[in-house]
Each structure stands twice: as structure tokens, then as C-alpha cells.
Design an enzyme around this catalytic site. Structure first.
Site, PDB file in Angstrom:
ATOM      1  CD  GLU A  53      38.350  14.178   1.694  1.00 29.29           C
ATOM      2  OE1 GLU A  53      38.144  15.399   1.574  1.00 29.29           O
ATOM      3  OE2 GLU A  53      37.735  13.450   2.508  1.00 29.29           O
ATOM      4  CB  CYS A  83      37.729  19.123   6.565  1.00 33.25           C
ATOM      5  SG  CYS A  83      38.662  17.635   6.985  1.00 33.25           S
ATOM      6  CB  CYS A  92      40.663  15.631   4.216  1.00 33.53           C
ATOM      7  SG  CYS A  92      39.703  14.443   5.192  1.00 33.53           S
ATOM      8  CD1 TRP A 178      -3.272  -0.777  10.074  1.00 32.32           C
ATOM      9  CD2 TRP A 178      -1.698   0.600   9.297  1.00 32.32           C
ATOM     10  NE1 TRP A 178      -2.235  -0.787  10.967  1.00 32.32           N
ATOM     11  CE2 TRP A 178      -1.252   0.045  10.531  1.00 32.32           C
ATOM     12  CE3 TRP A 178      -0.859   1.500   8.620  1.00 32.32           C
ATOM     13  CZ2 TRP A 178      -0.016   0.356  11.090  1.00 32.32           C
ATOM     14  CZ3 TRP A 178       0.365   1.814   9.189  1.00 32.32           C
ATOM     15  CH2 TRP A 178       0.783   1.241  10.393  1.00 32.32           C
ATOM     16  NE  ARG A 215       7.199  -2.358  13.964  1.00 32.94           N
ATOM     17  CZ  ARG A 215       6.712  -1.112  13.871  1.00 32.94           C
ATOM     18  NH1 ARG A 215       7.357  -0.114  14.452  1.00 32.94           N
ATOM     19  NH2 ARG A 215       5.599  -0.862  13.207  1.00 32.94           N
ATOM     20  N   GLY A 293       0.125  14.302  13.498  1.00 35.19           N
ATOM     21  CA  GLY A 293      -1.091  14.205  12.717  1.00 35.19           C
ATOM     22  C   GLY A 293      -1.320  15.386  11.798  1.00 35.19           C
ATOM     23  CB  THR A 296       1.667  17.906  13.985  1.00 31.58           C
ATOM     24  OG1 THR A 296       1.149  17.711  15.305  1.00 31.58           O
ATOM     25  CG2 THR A 296       3.164  18.137  14.066  1.00 31.58           C
ATOM     26  CG  LEU A 297       1.674  16.307   8.865  1.00 34.78           C
ATOM     27  CD1 LEU A 297       0.750  15.236   8.292  1.00 34.78           C
ATOM     28  CD2 LEU A 297       3.043  16.246   8.184  1.00 34.78           C
TER      29      LEU A 297
END
Length: 348
Positions: A53, A83, A92, A178, A215, A293, A296-297
Site C-alpha cells: 500500500e 495491517c 497501512c 544423476w 547456481r 534422501g 528422510t522423505l
């Protein structure tokens, strides 16, 4: 009669320009309309800086010598409730009242406790006409990360992995492979720039020695998170190169060494995902990509602690190896990324 949806859609387009830059604040866009013409617009560009705003009103002030007259006869569209409290910037709602803007059209209410209807109440009490619920679902969806953190007291969780055509995650001999092509890797780096943090387990850190940065594109690198229960990872790994803040969840110590922050969990045998996510919530981390990995997933999947899954399927077969995680959800998108197939699911 103005078409509120057209102007609110422009608010959403503007808000999205703040992706990756405003967390833990929400992304917000604002458009000021006078006589069915946009005379000012803005968005929240960076955490700690001016809100949408403010930027929209300042654009009107900078472009029009008769700004006071224009603003007093204008409507301001905002994708999220203005807000009403002092945070990094003044309220705002007060700014809108100060410039005598007659009508405010709000996409959705702000669930944050210090706002949550208070901005709308302040505007209404000052005689401002407030219209709510325009493209409400779309406005909430844009800020799903913010809403998740505020309402569930945890970050928004994105699971990401690549699998072979025959359903394997990685070779079973601890070698690196990969699965996806360059186009998919570039896409992943763009995703990283949009989120607060990226998380991996110990096995992935050892085998892949990932940098977990950006990257192949523009934008900031996310904070890095690794789970290393007994602190067995080599300090020579890229994760510990001090290039970006890295959180190491373990059971041994809580300490800070430069940009490496060690956080000891109370119990490493139960509720590990829950403990990790609550700690991240306390540190204002609003979104996390979990990149592996497989163990964990699966830990987060089994705990039901995920919101979105992005799964690449590469063109190769492995015949044997570590099986890919299994997940069920609402399939939202499927398309090609180079030679890979990308599927995006949302939690039921």
C-alpha cells in the site's frame, strides 16, 4: 460498476514479484484506481521494507501533483488485509485513512493475530468503505506458505525427489547418480530461490556432498538444514562452508559456529519431523524444500507433514536400488521438463 476481479488479479500479479524476498511476511500487491484507471500500484518488495500500500500510494504522489485530490476519490485494491499494527513499518490502515481514500477492496483477511480483522475494523471505523472476499481463494493460495506458518505453527513443506522410470530413488551401493537432465536441475535451483530453506538427511549429505544453493539462476540461496543425529558428518562438506546459514539438527549440542547453527532435539527416537518443524517455525522459516534422501522423505510422509510434492521421473531404468518414496495426494500438474516428466501433487 468497476470490475473488482480485474484489479485484484493485477494485485496478485504484483504480489508474486515478491516471491522469495519477503518471508516471513506475506506477498502483497496493491492497485489504486481513479475513474476506472490505474494511477498507482506497488507490492511488498523486501522483508522489513515498505508494504504494498505504501509503494502504491507513493507512486501516485510521485507522479501526480494533485495526488491529494486523486487519492481522496480513489479505490485501493489490496490482496491481503491492510495491517493495523506497528511492526517493521507503520500501519497501512492508518496511511489509507490519512490520505482519505474512500474505498478499500480486500482479497482476504490476514490470519496473523495482530491483524486478523483489525485492519478492516480500523478502516470501517474511520468511515472507509471496505469490500472483502474478492478473489479470496486465489489470494489465500498465493500466500499458502504464510497461512500455513501462522495457522499450523510450522513451515510449508515441499517434498522434491527424482526417480527412475522403474521407481528407484538411487543405487544401493552409495554411489551418486544423476537421474534428471539439466533443464530439471535449473528448475530446482529456481525453486530454491523461492523458499526459505532446503533440508536433507545425513545420507544425502555424505553421498552427494550437495551445496544446496542457487547456481543455475538468479535469486538468493536458501538456508540449509541437515539432520545429523550423532554429528558424524565431515566438516569439509559443502554444507559447512559458511557461505549461508546452515542448521544442523542433532542430539548432542546446541551451539553457533559462524553461520553453522547446531540445534539439539529433545528426543531423536520419536516425533523428529514435528520437533524439527516447530524449531523452524520459531526461527521464522516459512517454507522448506525437503530434497532427500528417501528415508528422510518417507519420515515426513509417514508423519503426514507435507503440503506439496514435486516428483521428477527421468528417462532411465535402474533395475535395482533404493525404492522411491510412495505418496498419495491430489495431482495438480503433469508436464515435461526437458526429457523428464514432472508431477506436482498436493496433500489431501
Amino acid at each position: 460498476m468497476p470490475n473488482h476481479k480485474i484489479y485484484m488479479q493485477r494485485c496478485l500479479e504484483l504480489a508474486e514479484l515478491g516471491m522469495g524476498m519477503v518471508s516471513p511476511n506475506p506477498m502483497v500487491g496493491a492497485v489504486i484506481v481513479y475513474d476506472n484507471r490505474i494511477i498507482g500500484e506497488g507490492y511488498h518488495q523486501k522483508y522489513g521494507e515498505a508494504h504494498a500500500e505504501v509503494n502504491a500510494i507513493n507512486q501516485v504522489i510521485n507522479r501526480h501533483s494533485n495526488y491529494a485530490q486523486l487519492l481522496s476519490q480513489s479505490t485501493i485494491y489490496v490482496s491481503l488485509e491492510p495491517c493495523a499494527h506497528y511492526g517493521k513499518t507503520p500501519p497501512c490502515a492508518d496511511l489509507i485513512i490519512k490520505h482519505h481514500i474512500t474505498t478499500v477492496v480486500v482479497g482476504c483477511r490476514d490470519p496473523f493475530e495482530q491483524v486478523d480483522g483489525k485492519g478492516i475494523e480500523k478502516l470501517t471505523a474511520a468511515g472507509v468503505k471496505v469490500i472483502t472476499g474478492v478473489l479470496e481463494d486465489e489470494c489465500k493460495w498465493l500466500n499458502k506458505r504464510f497461512f500455513t506458518r501462522v495457522q499450523k505453527h510450522r513451515p510449508y513443506i515441499i517434498l522434491k525427489w527424482a526417480q527412475t522410470q522403474d521407481g528407484f530413488f538411487a543405487p544401493d551401493n552409495n554411489s551418486q547418480l544423476w537421474i534428471t537432465g539439466l533443464e530439471s536441475r535449473k528448475l530446482v535451483h529456481r525453486w530454491r530461490s523461492e523458499e526459505d530453506a532446503v533440508l536433507v538427511g545425513k545420507r544425502t549429505a555424505v553421498i552427494d556432498n550437495p551445496q544446496l544453493n542457487v547456481r543455475y539462476g538468479n535469486g538468493k540461496s536458501p538456508k540449509r538444514i541437515v539432520i545429523d543425529r550423532k554429528l558424524e558428518l565431515s566438516p569439509a562438506l559443502h554444507l559447512f562452508d559458511q557461505s549461508v546459514e546452515t542448521l544442523i539438527f542433532n542430539e548432542i549440542k546446541t551451539d553457533i559456529e559462524g553461520k553453522n547453527k547446531y540445534i539439539a532435539l529433545e528426543d531423536f527416537d520419536r516425533f523428529v519431523p514435528q520437533y524439527i518443524l516447530y524449531q523452524l517455525y520459531l526461527q521464522d522459516i516459512q517454507s522448506v524444500i525437503i530434497e532427500g534422501g528417501a528415508y528422510t522423505l518417507n519420515t515426513f510422509i509417514e508423519a503426514g507433514l507435507w503440503d506439496e510434492a514435486r516428483i521428477f521421473t527421468g528417462p532411465i531404468n535402474l533395475a535395482k536400488g533404493v525404492k522411491s518414496p510412495f505418496i498419495t495426494g491430489i495431482i495438480a500438474e503433469e508436464y515435461l521438463s526437458g526429457t523428464d516428466r514432472l508431477q506436482i501433487l498436493y496433500h489431501q
